[in-house]
Design a protein around this motif. Structure first.
Motif, PDB file in Angstrom:
ATOM      1  N   PRO A   1       0.809  -1.238   0.000  1.00  0.00           N
ATOM      2  CA  PRO A   1       0.000   0.000   0.000  1.00  0.00           C
ATOM      3  C   PRO A   1       0.832   1.273   0.000  1.00  0.00           C
ATOM      4  O   PRO A   1       0.522   2.220  -0.742  1.00  0.00           O
ATOM      5  N   ILE A   2       1.902   1.316   0.799  1.00  0.00           N
ATOM      6  CA  ILE A   2       2.745   2.513   0.831  1.00  0.00           C
ATOM      7  C   ILE A   2       3.444   2.709  -0.507  1.00  0.00           C
ATOM      8  O   ILE A   2       3.573   3.844  -0.998  1.00  0.00           O
ATOM      9  N   LEU A   3       3.894   1.616  -1.133  1.00  0.00           N
ATOM     10  CA  LEU A   3       4.543   1.729  -2.446  1.00  0.00           C
ATOM     11  C   LEU A   3       3.580   2.252  -3.502  1.00  0.00           C
ATOM     12  O   LEU A   3       4.002   2.934  -4.436  1.00  0.00           O
ATOM     13  N   CYS A   4       2.304   1.944  -3.358  1.00  0.00           N
ATOM     14  CA  CYS A   4       1.311   2.430  -4.330  1.00  0.00           C
ATOM     15  C   CYS A   4       0.948   3.894  -4.101  1.00  0.00           C
ATOM     16  O   CYS A   4       0.649   4.623  -5.050  1.00  0.00           O
ATOM     17  N   ILE A   5       0.972   4.334  -2.846  1.00  0.00           N
ATOM     18  CA  ILE A   5       0.581   5.713  -2.528  1.00  0.00           C
ATOM     19  C   ILE A   5       1.708   6.695  -2.805  1.00  0.00           C
ATOM     20  O   ILE A   5       1.466   7.823  -3.251  1.00  0.00           O
ATOM     21  N   TYR A   6       2.937   6.290  -2.552  1.00  0.00           N
ATOM     22  CA  TYR A   6       4.072   7.218  -2.617  1.00  0.00           C
ATOM     23  C   TYR A   6       4.193   7.948  -3.960  1.00  0.00           C
ATOM     24  O   TYR A   6       4.445   9.165  -3.959  1.00  0.00           O
ATOM     25  N   PRO A   7       4.043   7.295  -5.136  1.00  0.00           N
ATOM     26  CA  PRO A   7       4.220   8.042  -6.399  1.00  0.00           C
ATOM     27  C   PRO A   7       3.282   9.230  -6.567  1.00  0.00           C
ATOM     28  O   PRO A   7       3.619  10.193  -7.256  1.00  0.00           O
ATOM     29  N   PHE A   8       2.107   9.180  -5.917  1.00  0.00           N
ATOM     30  CA  PHE A   8       1.138  10.258  -6.084  1.00  0.00           C
ATOM     31  C   PHE A   8       1.493  11.509  -5.278  1.00  0.00           C
ATOM     32  O   PHE A   8       1.001  12.600  -5.558  1.00  0.00           O
ATOM     33  N   VAL A   9       2.334  11.354  -4.269  1.00  0.00           N
ATOM     34  CA  VAL A   9       2.729  12.513  -3.453  1.00  0.00           C
ATOM     35  C   VAL A   9       4.204  12.855  -3.619  1.00  0.00           C
ATOM     36  O   VAL A   9       4.694  13.799  -3.006  1.00  0.00           O
ATOM     37  N   GLN A  10       4.898  12.109  -4.467  1.00  0.00           N
ATOM     38  CA  GLN A  10       6.330  12.335  -4.632  1.00  0.00           C
ATOM     39  C   GLN A  10       6.622  13.734  -5.163  1.00  0.00           C
ATOM     40  O   GLN A  10       7.614  14.361  -4.797  1.00  0.00           O
ATOM     41  N   LYS A  11       5.738  14.246  -6.057  1.00  0.00           N
ATOM     42  CA  LYS A  11       5.989  15.539  -6.676  1.00  0.00           C
ATOM     43  C   LYS A  11       6.002  16.683  -5.660  1.00  0.00           C
ATOM     44  O   LYS A  11       6.569  17.742  -5.912  1.00  0.00           O
TER      45      LYS A  11
END
Length: 301
Positions: A278-288
């Motif tokens: 779950p964390i790996l899936c969420i992280y790309p959306f807030v990386q920017k």
């Protein structure tokens, strides 16, 4: 007879990069590749092991870069464990409720401490920073939580850590960077402090809010120590404490009942994937928001 002079376009000249700079770039690339390998190789090994046939995985020596056969037995065994599902539910409760309360209180406290007209704001900040380096210790913390009646409750994992000082400092610094003229204009239009915070300040510091939201969420997701201290009912355990029992204590009895005992060798890897996905899936959306949010908190103090 007239002769036309043809003008030749100037040739583009390339600035030769110094040898030292090229060596520096090469060394940087090599170091980054080494760090990338240190991160990717264990991750690939875990994923490959989780999908491997247990008997073939046990016979294999060394690091796996590809599954030994293909089997979903370890994942089937993981999802048969009732405590995995209760752990997911407890962790989602802690992450969602805890993060919402963390961010709300951090924003309110940071806004108050960033205003020049607030009395004793610098003194309060110094006292808060003091708590980053000195604390009462584990035993007083345990006694306080037990004394207020939170022992055995999931709220013991949320309420004692509502505001993190480091995240509060980042949030306060972001509010300080907003020009005072915006707040003054809003006050002239009749806006109160609550309206200024949520209608003006919050949208302007959105990258920082996203960063501290991720910080709080990841902290709650990875937390297990407080749960080990304050919880005794296994149905209230968060996922990370269940994962700790499986990985460190090798407690796979709930998942291997009636199954091949060799499955216990790959269950640990499948549990790691289930817990971190779950964390790996969420992280790309807030990386920017990461670079901008962190730099806002790092440039001004």
């Amino acid at each position: 007879m007239t002769t036309k002079k043809t003008e030749q376009a100037p040739r583009s000249t390339k600035i030769k990069e110094p040898l030292g700079s090229r060596i520096f770039d090469i060394v940087n690339v090599l170091i980054i590749c080494l760090l990338l390998a240190c991160v990717l190789v264990p991750l690939i090994h875990i994923v490959a092991a989780s999908f491997s046939v247990p008997s073939r995985f046990v016979a294999h020596k060394g690091i796996l870069l590809w599954p030994e056969g293909f089997s979903l037995d370890s994942y089937k065994a993981v999802f048969k464990n009732m405590y995995i599902w209760t752990g997911y539910g407890n962790t989602l409760f802690i992450v969602i409720i805890g993060t919402v309360l963390n961010v709300l209180l951090s924003m309110i406290a940071a806004y108050c401490l960033s205003r020049k007209q607030v009395a004793l704001a610098p003194t309060i900040m110094k006292l808060l920073v003091f708590t980053m380096y000195f604390s009462g210790g584990m035993i007083p913390f345990y006694l306080v939580v037990k004394g207020v009646g939170l022992y055995g409750s999931r709220w013991a994992l949320v309420l004692p850590a509502l505001v993190d000082t480091y995240n509060l400092i980042i949030m306060r610094t972001a509010f300080v960077s907003v020009p005072d003229s915006l707040e003054e204009s809003a006050k002239l239009d009749g806006a109160n402090a609550w309206t200024i915070l949520w209608r003006i300040m919050a949208p302007l510091v959105k990258p920082t809010v996203a960063v501290i939201t991720l910080y709080y969420a990841v902290s709650h997701w990875n937390s297990w120590f407080n749960a080990m201290l304050f919880l005794r009912d296994k149905t209230k355990y968060p996922l990370q404490l269940i994962l700790r029992q499986i990985l460190i204590q090798n407690d796979t009895a709930d998942m291997t009942a009636g199954a091949d005992y060799l499955v216990s060798e790959t269950i640990q890897y499948a549990t790691v994937i289930v817990a971190t996905l779950p964390i790996l899936c969420i992280y790309p959306f807030v990386q920017k928001y990461f670079v901008k949010g962190v730099m806002i908190g790092a440039i001004k103090g």
